[in-house]
Design a protein around this motif. Structure first.
Motif: not given
Length: 271
Positions: A195-210
């Motif tokens: 995800t980025l900024n908490g948004q996206g469908d996947a939950r496999l990896g960490p968020d790339l901005n938060i």
């Protein structure tokens, strides 16, 4: 592993019941269709195909498979399709890649209950029950993130910019800029796991901005090395992130991706 333990493992596998058939659901906006393993294997267009360099297994593989576009009736080239796996991986793939008449061809590989696929690693299951594989992937530069396995469903989506507005660059960004190009690269290579900024469908990896972008705490040379080969920076045998070589992610695309990530580091959205 001792020879006795290997024999016991083989005996357990031989005595174990065959895999149960599975279902794949496909929703292209006209109602959900469900295909069972048996239905797919009984289709007239099922074939045995060979994949010389399989992304999941890192070797040559043979599968019983059907042309994926035969299951996508009603999809338009401009559609975005989300492939959701049982483990939380979610790959978004433009329908135009899947519907093309020439070039790389997408196939839905189907695991036969009587002939289960091997495990992906000692502590991991196999790629079944369904797996999107490609013949001649080089023809359209199909990346490793576009080979989702352990598939459970496929569904049509609205464009990323509509579904996840917090991923969009600042409106002042020009459409022909490196940041805008990087946003497209991010959607193709990163959104399947992150995800980025908490948004996206996947939950496999960490968020790339938060709370922090990797561009804020890694030197650029180390970040580039990590994207190319994650194990070169952190040795972790259980890591899920694949490396992106220059065939999967050109130097120009990597430059653009980093430009987008740097830009978004200054545009955090807390939820």
């Amino acid at each position: 592993m001792s020879s006795l333990l290997r024999r016991l493992c083989l005996l357990i596998l031989c005595l174990a019941p065959p895999l149960q058939a599975a279902d794949l659901s496909i929703d292209l906006g006209h109602g959900t269709r469900t295909y069972s393993t048996a239905q797919l294997l009984a289709r007239q267009d099922v074939r045995t195909i060979s994949i010389p360099v399989d992304v999941a297994y890192k070797r040559s593989m043979r599968y019983r498979a059907v042309p994926l576009k035969a299951l996508l009736s009603g999809a338009a080239p401009d559609d975005a399709l989300l492939f959701v796996a049982n483990d939380g991986f979610a790959a978004e793939i433009p329908a135009r890649l899947l519907l093309k008449a020439h070039g790389a061809e997408a196939w839905l590989a189907i695991e036969e209950p009587e002939h289960p696929w091997p495990a992906l690693a000692d502590d991991k299951p196999g790629a079944g029950p369904f797996y999107l594989v490609w013949t001649d992937p080089q023809a359209m530069r199909i990346g490793p993130e576009q080979w989702p396995f352990q598939l459970a469903s496929i569904r049509r989506l609205a464009p990323v910019a509509e579904r996840f507005p917090a991923l969009n660059p600042d409106p002042s960004v020009r459409p022909d800029s490196a940041v805008a190009r990087g946003f497209a690269v991010f959607q193709r290579t990163c959104l399947a796991c992150h995800t980025l900024n908490g948004q996206g469908d996947a939950r496999l990896g960490p968020d790339l901005n938060i709370p922090h972008s990797a561009t804020e705490y890694l030197r650029e040379d180390l970040l580039r090395a990590y994207i190319r080969d994650p194990q070169s920076l952190r040795r972790w045998p259980q890591a899920r992130m694949p490396g992106f070589d220059r065939d999967a992610l050109s130097n120009a695309d990597l430059d653009a991706l980093l430009a987008y990530l740097r830009h978004m580091a200054a545009h955090k959205v807390q939820h």
